[in-house]
Design an enzyme around this catalytic site. Structure first.
Site, PDB file in Angstrom:
ATOM      1  N   ARG A  83      -6.338 -61.549   2.091  1.00 32.70           N
ATOM      2  CA  ARG A  83      -5.539 -60.478   2.987  1.00 32.70           C
ATOM      3  C   ARG A  83      -5.026 -61.567   4.154  1.00 32.70           C
ATOM      4  NH1 ARG A  83      -7.630 -57.450   8.026  1.00 32.70           N
ATOM      5  NH2 ARG A  83      -5.743 -56.510   8.709  1.00 32.70           N
ATOM      6  N   HIS A 126      -0.063 -57.721  12.541  1.00 36.55           N
ATOM      7  CA  HIS A 126      -1.369 -57.970  13.314  1.00 36.55           C
ATOM      8  C   HIS A 126      -1.074 -58.447  14.543  1.00 36.55           C
ATOM      9  CE1 HIS A 126      -5.892 -58.959  11.733  1.00 36.55           C
ATOM     10  NE2 HIS A 126      -5.775 -59.230  13.193  1.00 36.55           N
ATOM     11  N   GLU A 137      -5.650 -52.395  13.307  1.00 32.84           N
ATOM     12  CA  GLU A 137      -6.189 -52.077  14.480  1.00 32.84           C
ATOM     13  C   GLU A 137      -5.225 -51.407  15.742  1.00 32.84           C
ATOM     14  OE1 GLU A 137      -8.926 -55.048  15.598  1.00 32.84           O
ATOM     15  OE2 GLU A 137     -10.130 -54.658  14.102  1.00 32.84           O
ATOM     16  N   ASN A 193     -12.050 -52.218   9.461  1.00 33.24           N
ATOM     17  CA  ASN A 193     -12.638 -53.516  10.102  1.00 33.24           C
ATOM     18  C   ASN A 193     -13.926 -52.816  10.796  1.00 33.24           C
ATOM     19  OD1 ASN A 193     -10.509 -54.709   9.301  1.00 33.24           O
ATOM     20  ND2 ASN A 193      -9.368 -55.007  11.419  1.00 33.24           N
ATOM     21  N   TYR A 196     -17.557 -54.693  12.845  1.00 35.49           N
ATOM     22  CA  TYR A 196     -18.342 -55.926  13.119  1.00 35.49           C
ATOM     23  C   TYR A 196     -19.769 -55.445  13.453  1.00 35.49           C
ATOM     24  CZ  TYR A 196     -14.114 -58.745  12.516  1.00 35.49           C
ATOM     25  OH  TYR A 196     -13.175 -59.318  11.957  1.00 35.49           O
ATOM     26  N   GLU A 241     -12.024 -56.141   7.110  1.00 41.59           N
ATOM     27  CA  GLU A 241     -12.535 -57.294   7.933  1.00 41.59           C
ATOM     28  C   GLU A 241     -13.884 -57.121   8.390  1.00 41.59           C
ATOM     29  OE1 GLU A 241     -10.612 -58.274  11.583  1.00 41.59           O
ATOM     30  OE2 GLU A 241      -8.697 -58.044  10.719  1.00 41.59           O
TER      31      GLU A 241
HETATM   32  C1  FCB Z   1     -10.459 -58.223  14.789  1.00 40.94           C
HETATM   33  C2  FCB Z   1      -9.093 -58.667  14.646  1.00 40.94           C
HETATM   34  C3  FCB Z   1      -9.179 -60.112  14.042  1.00 40.94           C
HETATM   35  C4  FCB Z   1     -10.016 -60.947  14.641  1.00 40.94           C
HETATM   36  C5  FCB Z   1     -11.479 -60.108  14.771  1.00 40.94           C
HETATM   37  C6  FCB Z   1     -12.733 -61.127  15.212  1.00 40.94           C
HETATM   38  O1  FCB Z   1     -10.503 -57.186  15.770  1.00 40.94           O
HETATM   39  O2  FCB Z   1      -8.398 -57.842  13.587  1.00 40.94           O
HETATM   40  O3  FCB Z   1      -7.921 -60.662  14.184  1.00 40.94           O
HETATM   41  O4  FCB Z   1      -9.952 -61.305  16.049  1.00 40.94           O
HETATM   42  O5  FCB Z   1     -11.531 -58.838  15.371  1.00 40.94           O
END
Ligand code: FCB
Length: 448
Positions: A79, A123, A169, A296, A298, A355
């Site tokens: 990607r 992006h 995002e 995405n 985390y 992500e």
């Molecule tokens: C996300 C972004 C990516 C990167 C990660 C850590 O929000 O899409 O570009 O910065 O965080």
């Protein structure tokens, strides 16, 4: 550690992800025009370590080597995003053929290597010329500009690229760009501006989907949202209400617009006069049918009542546990739960984890290797949970680790490393980390 031993259905995409400004460098080469990230990163005080993306990973020159490295990892997808101002230096008008050629060559090399290209059109790096023209996303006419950009790129690449995401995002680009000012264009205008920008982004998304549908036969089209599982910090009704508002503003604002016919009324009421102007036809345009949702993820969001982001009036809470260098909690089950949440609440036919990853300080060992055990553990557990969600019925079609290479992490500069491939920024030497070899192990479970 016991091996993962997961198997994936035929067609499953396993790869890594990146974004143009974070890796390409070559900001003034071959006719590229400046983007808002060039301007922002060159503004003193905006980037934690005082750096910028002028060189980044020099991917613009080293892309062949980078494709080779991905091939070596054994992943089957990549990607990446397109720099709008490389293709249209002033955002609209004259197409810069050299810019398009760069992406076309990259796509060919990926396909030759057996790697499926997965393109993101936007992006975060808006052409500066469009920012200067009426404030970028604040101007409704930008929808036409984005559609023309999507057309230019997809006419060129649509014969070979089948996976297209319009935006990365929208919440982040609107709030961090127009309210907190921590990201480009670095404005602190308030909710009205962010909501207007966000609405124009969603209109641009819908318009681009129509264009992509025309230009890409057999295309799989969608958008990428940042979605976190939201939990109240305590049993108190105040914290529960704050968590609810946070979920409405970050997750459901977009999900309801895409899949349920409109922005959540409760949140629109709360925004009051700041709510975006929605004119007849807007919501139909935003709901232009898409094929996939990119998620995405985390961490999870543990939320208490507070004073941040009024009228959301929340505060993030950090429960005891393990944290990455970003200060983000490691909570793999959160990925599983958000995937289930998407599947349970919305008619999403295909989901990709677009992500997922972790920033930790890496050291190059005397043997020249990077034993990034904590990132290995992070990715293993998240992949395990994503796989579990899939085996319980979530239509998960792929997983992308963030990120391919260590890179320019926006306002943090080069101080946060997310790559599964280490980059020595002095020499641009790349070294596959243990986390990269973990992906190789996972790739053995692909059935293609
Ligand atoms: C996300 C972004 C990516 C990167 C990660 C850590 O929000 O899409 O570009 O910065 O965080």
């Amino acid at each position: 550690m016991e091996p993962l031993n997961l198997t994936f259905p035929k067609g499953f995409l396993l790869g890594t992800a990146s974004a143009s400004y974070q890796i390409e460098g070559a900001v003034a080469e071959d006719g590229r025009g400046p983007s808002i990230w060039d301007t922002f990163s060159h503004t003193p005080g905006k980037i934690e370590d005082g750096t910028n993306g002028d060189m980044a990973c020099d991917h613009y020159h080293r892309w062949r080597e980078d494709v080779e490295l991905m091939k070596k990892l054994g992943v089957n997808a990549y990607r990446f995003s397109i720099s709008w101002s490389r293709v249209l230096p002033r955002g609209r008008g004259r197409i810069n053929n050299k810019g398009l050629q760069f992406y076309s060559d990259l796509v060919d090399a990926l396909l030759d290597a057996g790697i499926t290209p997965f393109v993101t059109l936007y992006h975060f790096d808006l052409p500066q010329a469009l920012q200067d023209d009426g404030g970028g996303w604040l101007r409704r006419g930008i929808v036409d500009d984005f559609e023309a950009y999507a057309d230019a790129v997809s006419v060129e690449l649509g014969d070979r690229v089948k996976h297209w995401a319009t935006f990365n995002e929208p919440w982040e680009l609107a709030w961090q760009g127009y309210v907190t000012g921590e990201d480009a264009p670095g404005l602190k205008l308030g909710n009205e501006a962010a909501l207007r920008a966000s609405h124009n982004v969603m209109l641009a998304h819908g318009a681009a989907i129509r264009t992509l549908r025309d230009n890409v036969s057999g295309g799989e089209l969608g958008i990428v949202l940042h979605l976190n599982m939201v939990e109240p910090a305590s049993d108190s009704p105040e914290d529960a209400a704050a968590a609810h508002r946070w979920e409405l503003c970050q997750n459901r604002w977009y999900m309801d617009a895409l899949y349920r016919g409109g922005y959540p009324a409760e949140m629109t009421r709360l925004y009051g006069r700041d709510a975006p102007e929605v004119i007849p036809g807007d919501m139909e345009q935003i709901q232009e049918p898409i094929d996939f949702l990119g998620v995405n993820n985390y961490r999870r969001s543990v939320v208490a009542a507070g004073t941040d982001l009024p009228p959301v009036n929340m505060r993030r809470v950090s429960p005891p546990g393990e944290y990455t260098e970003m200060g983000w909690e490691v909570h793999p089950e959160g990925l599983y739960r958000i995937l289930k949440w998407v599947h349970t609440n919305y008619p999403v036919p295909r989901v990709y984890v677009t992500e997922n990853g972790a920033s930790f300080t890496d050291t190059v060992s005397p043997d020249g290797k990077i034993h990034d055990e904590r990132r290995v553990a992070y990715l293993r557990e998240h992949i395990r949970y994503a796989h579990r969600a899939m085996s319980e019925g979530v239509p998960l079609k792929g997983y992308f680790a963030w990120s391919t290479l260590d890179n320019f992490e926006w306002a943090y500069g080069y101080s946060r490393r997310f790559g599964v491939i280490h980059v020595d920024y002095e020499t641009q030497k790349r070294t596959i980390k243990d986390s990269g070899y973990l992906l190789s192990e996972v790739a053995k479970g692909l059935r293609n």
